[in-house]
Motif scaffolding. Structure first.
Motif, mmCIF file in Angstrom:
data_model
loop_
_atom_site.group_PDB
_atom_site.id
_atom_site.type_symbol
_atom_site.label_atom_id
_atom_site.label_comp_id
_atom_site.label_asym_id
_atom_site.label_seq_id
_atom_site.Cartn_x
_atom_site.Cartn_y
_atom_site.Cartn_z
ATOM 1 N N PHE A 109 47.249 40.050 39.330
ATOM 2 C CA PHE A 109 46.150 39.426 38.442
ATOM 3 C C PHE A 109 46.693 39.164 37.135
ATOM 4 O O PHE A 109 47.810 39.347 36.829
ATOM 5 C CB PHE A 109 45.077 40.459 38.248
ATOM 6 C CG PHE A 109 44.261 40.858 39.803
ATOM 7 C CD1 PHE A 109 44.522 40.089 40.757
ATOM 8 C CD2 PHE A 109 43.757 41.916 39.716
ATOM 9 C CE1 PHE A 109 43.861 40.441 42.072
ATOM 10 C CE2 PHE A 109 43.274 42.552 40.944
ATOM 11 C CZ PHE A 109 43.213 41.438 42.192
ATOM 12 N N ALA A 150 39.779 42.878 38.107
ATOM 13 C CA ALA A 150 39.161 41.871 38.839
ATOM 14 C C ALA A 150 37.767 41.708 38.487
ATOM 15 O O ALA A 150 37.254 40.374 38.294
ATOM 16 C CB ALA A 150 38.903 42.373 40.124
ATOM 17 N N PHE A 153 42.052 35.138 43.855
ATOM 18 C CA PHE A 153 41.244 36.174 44.449
ATOM 19 C C PHE A 153 40.868 35.531 45.834
ATOM 20 O O PHE A 153 39.872 35.844 46.717
ATOM 21 C CB PHE A 153 39.964 36.632 43.714
ATOM 22 C CG PHE A 153 40.179 37.262 42.328
ATOM 23 C CD1 PHE A 153 40.473 38.534 42.447
ATOM 24 C CD2 PHE A 153 40.517 36.547 41.278
ATOM 25 C CE1 PHE A 153 40.804 39.278 41.176
ATOM 26 C CE2 PHE A 153 40.661 37.301 40.210
ATOM 27 C CZ PHE A 153 41.171 38.669 40.070
#
Lengths: 513, 513, 513
Positions: free
Chosen positions: A314, A374, A391
């Motif tokens: 991420f 996230a 994602f």
């Protein structure tokens, strides 16, 4: 109640550590089963099959370099080193369990990766048309990942179980892992590139639960073998360093081609660097004179790699990685100082390698960090396509929002915990049966039970020769005494003491000779 | 004069090796500073940012494999291994300083790479528009390179400084490195792919100057701890071999994509092979009976990699690489035999690992070889485009000639020398302050000062048990004596046997001594 | 007959292990010869030359990533680690020959790879136009492969030969290898990606024949040094694991770009995993109490990698790899238990590392498996283009059938056997001359002959100090004795001295405790 009682009694029968039938039997039967199952199910995938050249033309792939092999093989090799040298040598720190640490690590991993290819294949890549599992370099990485969770579990029970128990533990561990991984990654659609949840949280709680089930109240009898010696600590540092150095490859091995792998490597690199400093700081603070403890350097310095696993791919940002590493170094080192003794004393969980501090806590932190990162993702930071890619918001997950993804991540963490604890308790029950050849309480952490040991170094050194010649002195003393002119009383006392000392010493020496 | 005198007096106060406050304080404060500075300055670059997918489309990049990650990551991992395992284990040769060698190497590198990312970023890649430093895999390699120079410097002072001093040394070392690198590579436009000048020459003279400033006239008190033992020499060979094997990756890690990396790897591979033979030859020649000395094998065999660093990406030709390796093996081994003792005795520079022979001299040779090779470059050998590419004759350096480039290379070498020596003297002054917790003269090269050591192996071995039982014998002798009568005859026989036994034992010991 | 007799007598002259003239002379002369020959013959190939940029444009190559460097360099580095750390550390298992194992391995490899570049170049890639050999990353891998065969041969004679003999052995070994490789791969057109035949079969029989020629009937005198000690076994496991982990890179390093490399890696990975289980099973079965033997774990677990070498790039199928690994684990372990002692006793072949079990038998099996797999190949399994690619059915071999290819594979195996055995016998004869400085029968397996050894660890430990103080006690006893009668006074003095000595010693011990 009576049932449990009789189960207990059955489990407490005297131990027989002879594994001459059981170990070869398990190895042969399971290996033959693997061959049969591989024959039925496993084939090369498009990129490793000789038809690749046709596949390439058909899919308009311009060059061989686009074969997934070139994207992932260097990372695979690094992961492979972590599994065999990293985990293996990390556990050599015990003064007399280096053979068991490296050797059984080797055995578990050798079996586990085959079984993992099958289990993960059935869940993730069984082709419904021909009923085959197609494997390639990514399958090999995933199999190594799966094995890692079993090796983490081994850390909790190191020195207290037999190789047969380890094989059973691995069989169930891989099975549970594949199911849990399928639920977390496919059903819940959580992302977990470096496996903070799937590998570390699951593996650590699986091992700790087993260790809890196999608790030995009289382990004190082997306490003197739990420490390290100077050179065994240096050997363990080989494991630590290879784990530390290659962790960026671990976390980036199966993330997206391109920026995904690149970013995961950077994040892990930074997180681990920060962990080194805070582990050393806490280690020094914890001692009266500021001395460092090798146990912390060997283990806690790795916590940052575990904790950054989920969020590595991420946009955690470089400073975010440093913060994660900073905290985990502190928490993990404090865990070694306070939590491990607490767990042993009050919770009756003996954790030989301290996996609770190195994998369990950082794994949970990693899951939480992943969920938060996230949930905080936005198109501004990732770009529209970047967000979808990172994602995997495609197919049935097309309309998912980052906030929802955060929730799914948290759900994934809970699944990993449940599978680890639940599975560990059940498997622990099975392993308590007195048929597996584990060592009695006074012979734990001793290679002598399962390994032909070389003669001790000392047996060839001046020391032993010296002992031998002192023994002959004792004899000559006896002759002195026989010659009659030394007070009978004093000589007898000397002779008796000498003999009793020698006999103790001799029994110490004999088993190794 | 009075000022210097009082500085000296201040420096010569009795030593306190307790680092319980200073070490954690330095680690925490600096790590927090890193987090803040990373938050302000450091971001992902285009190839590691989630916007890569858009960047790719925009720049018409056909495939993810063109991400710099796939060009450099395998080399990065090799360099990473050299930094942590290579340098760490190379320094484990001392019989009682393996923990310090590996552990402090780990600490320095963990801190140094963060600070290097910042310092190098400010000088090389600060974006004037947004004030950010963009990092990617090449930044990680450069940070590791920068750390290497500090680890080289650590080699000179190994065993004589405290971890706090090492942190200070690293802070200044990285800072000086970034400035020097900027001057050499950007301002002077010298080329230095493998860092013969930038890394090795600078790092070695930096360390030697510090060691000179910290000279301990009474180091003899720790002399008996400077040697190795059998197994510590084997551990050191782990470091040697990983450095040796991965040096081609080191020298090719940041050179040009394609032929640049390819050629740098080949040149380094060959140079190192030649060094092995000449080091072994000189080592054997230097002993009366032709025996080899492990110190030479561990260190001098690496000199060829250092010396070929600058010229590795040039058209040095395979035989050129062999010649460089050939000479460096000889010079480096002779250095260990003659120069190191000379420097200690007459120049008052104690160089624990002999970095003068392994890094300083070969680094200078490498700079000179680079200058000559650059000056001799021609369009015939390189091709027109090849010449421009290899020496980066673009932009404001478009009209530069190879002969000029040779001069610039030489200038770069001088800058590296000045920064190394000058910087080392200043930092050495700072490190002489008696506040850093370094060991007294009689406790150098001893892990016991900064590490919780495990019980000695011997404490659990027959030896110690034997000692214990001899103590009890002494007691029984006392009782004999108390009983008052021992005949002359018995005593004489005991004496004779004891003596003859001792002489046997002594002959057993002598051949190894 | 007389001639042979006088040769024998000549060979049986007393040994002189001084290599101070011969070793440096060999190193210098041969290295200078290498430089001259490299100057005449060796140049960079198109992909490592600065003209690459023009070559790229000319051949319409779209990106630098298509340079062979990026296809093969990661595998090259893995192979490099196997050669230097793998083989080097695998041989450290002897209690007093670790320096020789690692150091001479280093020497052989450093020389061998240069000579291999030349020899292989002359046979395979000498450009008829300019008379030059063009080298690149694939040449480096091939040179490392060639060296591997000499290191395998070293395993058979470990501890029994001098470094000069090893250099001679390598010179001839590399020469024979290049010829044999040319016959097998180019003339016979056999395929051998991982070198089961070319490397392992040849190298092992070469070494065994030499060992047979150098048979020492009185080697019993050094028997006590053949065993291992605890830590030397752990060091050896470093070698084992790096060989095991990187074997997939070894077998895939020079196979075809794309699916060839991919498939070779998968097959080797699987074969090795199966070998681990069966080696451990047989090892456990072979002992009365089911204990494992480190010798088997260190060596037999690798047999699967050897045996899958030839067929690794074929469509062996995953289950096929498992079957090969399964069988080799059993055969290799049984070899250690039964065949090695048999060979020593009846065939007069002493095989220090058991290369017959690890390389010779599995190598032959690998050749046979390769022949069968090739003969069974079909267009259905490989696809038309795949079949041509995999077996290189191009040019003059265009019309070859798989069944024919099988025959060629078998012929290749015979050539490897003949060259190994024949070459070994001739070279063994040369090495029996008494001019090479090898050790006498009672000093084999001892580093002390060729290495400056550090003082023994024990010499600095409490043990030795204790011995020393016992010696002084003996002296004080003497004075007691001289005083004629053990008066109360003498005893008291002894008691006091002993006690004070003990207290000194104890304080020596305490800080570590």
């Amino acid at each position: 109640m009576g049932c449990i009682q009789s189960f207990r009694q059955c489990c407490d029968r005297p131990k027989n550590t002879n594994v001459r039938i059981s170990l070869p039997a398990v190895c042969f039967v399971w290996q033959i089963a693997m061959i049969i199952l591989f024959g039925i199910f496993i084939r090369y995938n498009e990129e490793s099959d000789a038809h690749w050249i046709e596949h390439k033309t058909y899919n308009n792939i311009s060059s061989n370099i686009e074969n997934d092999f070139y994207f992932r093989y260097p990372s695979f090799q690094d992961v492979h080193v972590m599994i065999f040298v990293g985990f293996g040598f990390l556990m050599t720190f015990l003064k007399r369990y280096s053979f068991g640490a490296i050797g059984f690590n080797f055995l578990i991993a050798g079996f586990g990766l085959q079984w993992a290819l099958l289990m993960q294949g059935w869940f993730h890549s069984l082709n419904p048309l021909d009923g085959k599992i197609k494997i390639g370099v990514e399958s090999m990485i995933n199999a190594d990942f799966c094995v890692a969770s079993c090796l983490i579990a081994y850390g909790a029970v190191l020195g207290k179980v037999s190789p047969v128990q380890l094989m059973v533990m691995t069989l169930f561990g891989v099975t549970l892992y594949a199911v849990e991984e399928y639920i977390i990654l496919s059903l819940i659609h959580a992302r977990d590139a470096g496996g903070s949840m799937v590998i570390h949280t699951f593996g650590a709680y699986y091992g700790l639960s087993i260790s809890w089930m196999l608790y030995r109240p009289n382990l004190d009898q082997s306490k003197h073998r739990i420490g390290s010696v100077y050179h065994s600590d240096v050997f363990a540092m080989i494991g630590t360093l290879f784990l530390w150095m290659f962790w960026p490859s671990f976390n980036s091995a199966i993330s997206d081609h391109g920026d995904g792998q690149h970013r995961a490597a950077i994040n892990t690199y930074l997180s681990l660097a920060a962990t080194v400093l805070t582990s050393i700081a806490i280690s020094s603070l914890s001692q009266k004179t500021g001395k460092l403890d090798m146990v912390h350097i060997q283990n806690a310095t790795l916590a940052g790699g575990v904790a950054v696993g989920t969020a590595a791919e991420f946009m955690l940002m470089p400073y975010g990685s440093l913060i994660v590493g900073f905290c985990c170094g502190i928490i993990s080192t404090l865990g070694y100082i306070y939590i491990t003794p607490f767990m042993e004393k009050y919770l009756k969980i003996h954790d030989t390698c301290g996996i609770h501090n190195l994998h369990a806590m950082p794994g949970v932190i990693g899951g939480i960090v992943g969920a938060i990162t996230a949930a905080a993702a936005s198109k501004g930071v990732y770009g529209k396509e970047g967000l979808e890619n990172t994602f995997d918001f495609t197919g049935k997950w097309k309309d998912m929002l980052p906030t929802q993804q955060g929730g799914h991540q948290a759900a994934g963490l809970c699944v990993a915990l449940c599978f680890g604890i639940g599975g560990g308790i059940i498997v622990g029950c099975i392993l308590r049966l007195p048929i597996w050849g584990d060592a009695p309480d006074n012979s734990c952490f001793d290679d002598d039970i399962y390994w032909e040991l070389p003669e001790d170094e000392e047996n060839n050194s001046p020391t032993v020769e010296y002992n031998n010649h002192m023994r002959s002195n004792a004899v000559s003393w006896q002759s002195c005494a026989d010659s009659g002119q030394l007070s009978f009383e004093g000589i007898r006392r000397f002779k008796e003491e000498t003999e009793s000392n020698f006999s103790v010493e001799q029994s110490e020496l004999t088993p190794r000779a």
